[in-house]
Motif scaffolding. Structure first.
Motif, PDB file in Angstrom:
ATOM      1  N   UNK A  25     -17.831 -26.454  32.731  1.00 27.17           N
ATOM      2  CA  UNK A  25     -16.947 -26.178  33.859  1.00 27.17           C
ATOM      3  C   UNK A  25     -15.717 -27.057  33.847  1.00 27.17           C
ATOM      4  N   UNK A  26     -15.905 -28.344  33.542  1.00 23.21           N
ATOM      5  CA  UNK A  26     -14.765 -29.266  33.498  1.00 23.21           C
ATOM      6  C   UNK A  26     -13.796 -28.857  32.392  1.00 23.21           C
ATOM      7  N   UNK A  27     -14.342 -28.515  31.218  1.00 24.25           N
ATOM      8  CA  UNK A  27     -13.487 -28.129  30.092  1.00 24.25           C
ATOM      9  C   UNK A  27     -12.734 -26.833  30.401  1.00 24.25           C
ATOM     10  N   UNK A  28     -13.393 -25.902  31.089  1.00 24.02           N
ATOM     11  CA  UNK A  28     -12.731 -24.647  31.452  1.00 24.02           C
ATOM     12  C   UNK A  28     -11.546 -24.896  32.368  1.00 24.02           C
ATOM     13  N   UNK A  29     -11.748 -25.690  33.394  1.00 18.88           N
ATOM     14  CA  UNK A  29     -10.651 -26.008  34.315  1.00 18.88           C
ATOM     15  C   UNK A  29      -9.545 -26.757  33.587  1.00 18.88           C
ATOM     16  N   UNK A  30      -9.925 -27.592  32.624  1.00 14.83           N
ATOM     17  CA  UNK A  30      -8.930 -28.365  31.889  1.00 14.83           C
ATOM     18  C   UNK A  30      -7.998 -27.530  31.046  1.00 14.83           C
ATOM     19  N   UNK A  31      -8.498 -26.410  30.520  1.00 14.63           N
ATOM     20  CA  UNK A  31      -7.664 -25.569  29.650  1.00 14.63           C
ATOM     21  C   UNK A  31      -7.043 -24.403  30.412  1.00 14.63           C
ATOM     22  N   UNK A 148     -17.601 -25.235  24.066  1.00  9.63           N
ATOM     23  CA  UNK A 148     -16.353 -24.646  23.581  1.00  9.63           C
ATOM     24  C   UNK A 148     -16.179 -23.200  24.019  1.00  9.63           C
ATOM     25  N   UNK A 149     -17.255 -22.576  24.501  1.00  5.64           N
ATOM     26  CA  UNK A 149     -17.109 -21.240  25.081  1.00  5.64           C
ATOM     27  C   UNK A 149     -16.265 -21.294  26.344  1.00  5.64           C
ATOM     28  N   UNK A 150     -16.042 -22.506  26.846  1.00  2.83           N
ATOM     29  CA  UNK A 150     -15.163 -22.665  28.002  1.00  2.83           C
ATOM     30  C   UNK A 150     -13.745 -22.196  27.701  1.00  2.83           C
ATOM     31  N   UNK A 151     -13.321 -22.280  26.437  1.00  6.13           N
ATOM     32  CA  UNK A 151     -11.951 -21.901  26.101  1.00  6.13           C
ATOM     33  C   UNK A 151     -11.748 -20.392  26.241  1.00  6.13           C
ATOM     34  N   UNK A 152     -12.571 -19.551  25.566  1.00  4.69           N
ATOM     35  CA  UNK A 152     -12.404 -18.119  25.816  1.00  4.69           C
ATOM     36  C   UNK A 152     -12.764 -17.717  27.233  1.00  4.69           C
ATOM     37  N   UNK A 258      -8.924 -10.084  28.247  1.00 10.04           N
ATOM     38  CA  UNK A 258     -10.245 -10.402  28.777  1.00 10.04           C
ATOM     39  C   UNK A 258     -11.349  -9.981  27.811  1.00 10.04           C
ATOM     40  N   UNK A 259     -11.227  -8.780  27.230  1.00 10.13           N
ATOM     41  CA  UNK A 259     -12.242  -8.301  26.284  1.00 10.13           C
ATOM     42  C   UNK A 259     -12.272  -9.174  25.033  1.00 10.13           C
ATOM     43  N   UNK A 260     -11.092  -9.491  24.512  1.00 13.04           N
ATOM     44  CA  UNK A 260     -11.044 -10.370  23.350  1.00 13.04           C
ATOM     45  C   UNK A 260     -11.639 -11.730  23.648  1.00 13.04           C
ATOM     46  N   UNK A 261     -11.354 -12.261  24.827  1.00 15.43           N
ATOM     47  CA  UNK A 261     -11.899 -13.554  25.213  1.00 15.43           C
ATOM     48  C   UNK A 261     -13.413 -13.494  25.331  1.00 15.43           C
ATOM     49  N   UNK A 262     -13.925 -12.389  25.864  1.00 17.05           N
ATOM     50  CA  UNK A 262     -15.375 -12.223  25.975  1.00 17.05           C
ATOM     51  C   UNK A 262     -16.026 -12.204  24.598  1.00 17.05           C
ATOM     52  N   UNK A 263     -15.384 -11.555  23.633  1.00 13.11           N
ATOM     53  CA  UNK A 263     -15.908 -11.552  22.266  1.00 13.11           C
ATOM     54  C   UNK A 263     -15.899 -12.955  21.677  1.00 13.11           C
ATOM     55  N   UNK A 264     -14.804 -13.684  21.913  1.00 11.97           N
ATOM     56  CA  UNK A 264     -14.738 -15.057  21.434  1.00 11.97           C
ATOM     57  C   UNK A 264     -15.792 -15.930  22.075  1.00 11.97           C
ATOM     58  N   UNK A 265     -16.025 -15.719  23.366  1.00  9.57           N
ATOM     59  CA  UNK A 265     -17.047 -16.478  24.080  1.00  9.57           C
ATOM     60  C   UNK A 265     -18.426 -16.211  23.478  1.00  9.57           C
ATOM     61  N   UNK A 266     -18.740 -14.920  23.290  1.00  8.32           N
ATOM     62  CA  UNK A 266     -20.036 -14.580  22.728  1.00  8.32           C
ATOM     63  C   UNK A 266     -20.235 -15.128  21.328  1.00  8.32           C
ATOM     64  N   UNK A 267     -19.174 -15.097  20.510  1.00  7.72           N
ATOM     65  CA  UNK A 267     -19.287 -15.593  19.143  1.00  7.72           C
ATOM     66  C   UNK A 267     -19.454 -17.101  19.099  1.00  7.72           C
ATOM     67  N   UNK A 320     -10.893 -17.639  16.383  1.00  6.26           N
ATOM     68  CA  UNK A 320     -10.826 -18.667  17.428  1.00  6.26           C
ATOM     69  C   UNK A 320     -12.202 -18.992  17.996  1.00  6.26           C
ATOM     70  N   UNK A 321     -13.247 -18.755  17.211  1.00  6.88           N
ATOM     71  CA  UNK A 321     -14.605 -19.013  17.682  1.00  6.88           C
ATOM     72  C   UNK A 321     -15.251 -20.203  16.990  1.00  6.88           C
ATOM     73  N   UNK A 322     -14.474 -20.996  16.268  1.00  2.00           N
ATOM     74  CA  UNK A 322     -15.019 -22.084  15.460  1.00  2.00           C
ATOM     75  C   UNK A 322     -14.952 -23.489  16.070  1.00  2.00           C
ATOM     76  N   UNK A 323     -14.214 -23.756  17.154  1.00  2.00           N
ATOM     77  CA  UNK A 323     -14.091 -25.140  17.625  1.00  2.00           C
ATOM     78  C   UNK A 323     -15.412 -25.821  17.976  1.00  2.00           C
ATOM     79  N   UNK A 324     -16.400 -25.088  18.500  1.00  2.00           N
ATOM     80  CA  UNK A 324     -17.686 -25.704  18.791  1.00  2.00           C
ATOM     81  C   UNK A 324     -18.355 -26.215  17.533  1.00  2.00           C
TER      82      UNK A 324
END
Length: 400
Positions: A25-31, A148-152, A258-267, A320-324
């Motif tokens: 949650x903190x990382x999500x708000x930060x980005x 890192x799923x906080x980013x997407x 939003x759809x692309x971000x959801x895919x990035x989040x899932x990956x 963009x799914x590799x930072x984690x």
């Protein structure tokens, strides 16, 4: 499990799962500041009167400030502790979001966005240190993936903010609601978490396959991460703008984001879990993901409303799914100095995140969006090559 006190606040003792959730949650708000500006780019340009180059300048300034502050903030996190650092980071991000909500001209918006880079730089090493401290090594890649799923998640929220908030209540309310969410997360941060695994230094469990590497390999990883970030960060800043350019409405372009971000989040979640389960080499997996992501960027260069969203999904889901995985690899390769090592790799990510959107915006303004996406693809390929050499360097370090 030994309980350790890490700060002030609620007396409830959090285990690894709840701690990772709050950290995310903190990382999500930060980005959120930088990606809200990107997702609401069309409305901001109409309301405050500026062009796409200013969007690139805003994202570039955010990541430039974060890059300059990354190493000092890593030191601060070590001095005041990860939980206190996360509180300060969440409050700082909320104040910057509020500043953006009341912006009356592009300069005010840019100042709020650039200042938001500071709390983001503090939250990243603090969250990495906390994960290394409280999550067992066998689950750690998954935990970094969740964080890192906080980013997407931020880009997904930014995309959904277009049809649900910006086009109904106005873009200022989107920033204000995000600021309020940051305050709520501060109240959820615990006073204590559990220390598990091999100790509070975040070292891998005995028998782990990772060994410490030299600073040269770490700098090579940071350089590759910077190039990969330079290519990928254009997604959050320019997907909606490109979507409108190829013929979508503003609302539909926001849905593509939003759809692309959801895919990035899932990956991000999937590759973390897969790495833990199959004991995969994270650096090799990141190399492959960058190459696949570059193909997505090429598809996004095609000015076709059917091809563009496919490219966006591939770009988010691979490029963009590799930072984690990157944070997991650097933490495992640097036992006992997680905050310091990840602040080095994160500096590379920030530098790339700063230069990428700025150069993308300038190139898009002078040569066109298609040429800018093709350039992003080339940069992603270069990042994969450097990361492959870094992987060879880790093997040399272990054999030596």
């Amino acid at each position: 499990m030994v309980k350790v006190s890490l700060g002030v606040g609620s007396r409830a003792e959090y285990g690894p799962a709840r701690t990772v959730a709050v950290v995310s949650g903190v990382v999500t708000v930060g980005i959120l500041p930088v990606f809200l500006v990107g997702g609401l780019g069309v409305q901001l340009q109409e309301g405050l009167g500026f062009g796409p180059a200013v969007l690139g300048l805003g994202a570039a300034g955010f990541f430039a400030v974060a890059a300059l502050c990354s190493r000092p903030m890593g030191w601060v996190s070590g001095r005041i502790g990860p939980l206190a650092s996360l509180r300060v980071a969440a409050v700082g991000s909320s104040l910057c979001l509020l500043g953006a909500a009341v912006a009356r001209d592009p300069v005010w918006l840019l100042i709020a966005l650039w200042l938001a880079g500071m709390p983001n730089a503090l939250g990243q090493p603090a969250s990495n240190s906390l994960i290394a401290r409280c999550v067992p090594f066998r689950y750690r890649a998954t935990a970094f993936g969740v964080k890192q799923a906080a980013i997407p998640t931020a880009t997904l929220l930014s995309g959904m903010a277009v049809p649900t908030v910006a086009l109904t209540l106005g873009w200022r309310w989107a920033f204000a609601m995000a600021a309020l969410a940051g305050v709520g997360i501060v109240l959820l941060l615990p006073a204590e978490v559990g220390t598990v695994g091999s100790g509070a230094d975040g070292s891998p469990s005995p028998g782990g396959e990772f060994a410490p590497v030299g600073r040269g390999v770490l700098l090579l990883i940071a350089t590759a991460a910077g190039l990969g970030s330079a290519a990928a960060n254009a997604l959050g800043s320019f997907v909606t703008t490109t979507g409108v350019h190829v013929g979508f409405t503003q609302a539909t372009a926001g849905v593509v984001l939003a759809v692309g971000s959801a895919c990035g989040l899932g990956m991000r979640l999937a590759v973390g879990a897969l790495t833990d389960r199959r004991n995969l080499d994270p650096l090799v997996l990141i190399t492959v993901m960058l190459l696949v992501g570059s193909a997505g960027f090429v598809l996004m260069a095609v000015p076709d409303p059917y091809v563009f969203p496919v490219g966006a999904v591939i770009g988010f889901g691979a490029g963009w799914a590799w930072p984690g995985l990157l944070n997991f690899a650097v933490a495992a390769l640097s036992p006992g100095r997680v905050a310091e090592a990840t602040s080095v790799s994160q500096t590379g990510v920030y530098v790339g995140g700063s230069a990428g959107p700025l150069l993308f915006g300038l190139l898009a303004s002078h040569a066109g969006l298609s040429e800018a996406w093709l350039s992003a693809a080339a940069v992603a390929v270069l990042a994969s090559v450097l990361l492959w050499f870094a992987r060879r360097g880790t093997r040399t370090s272990r054999s030596g």
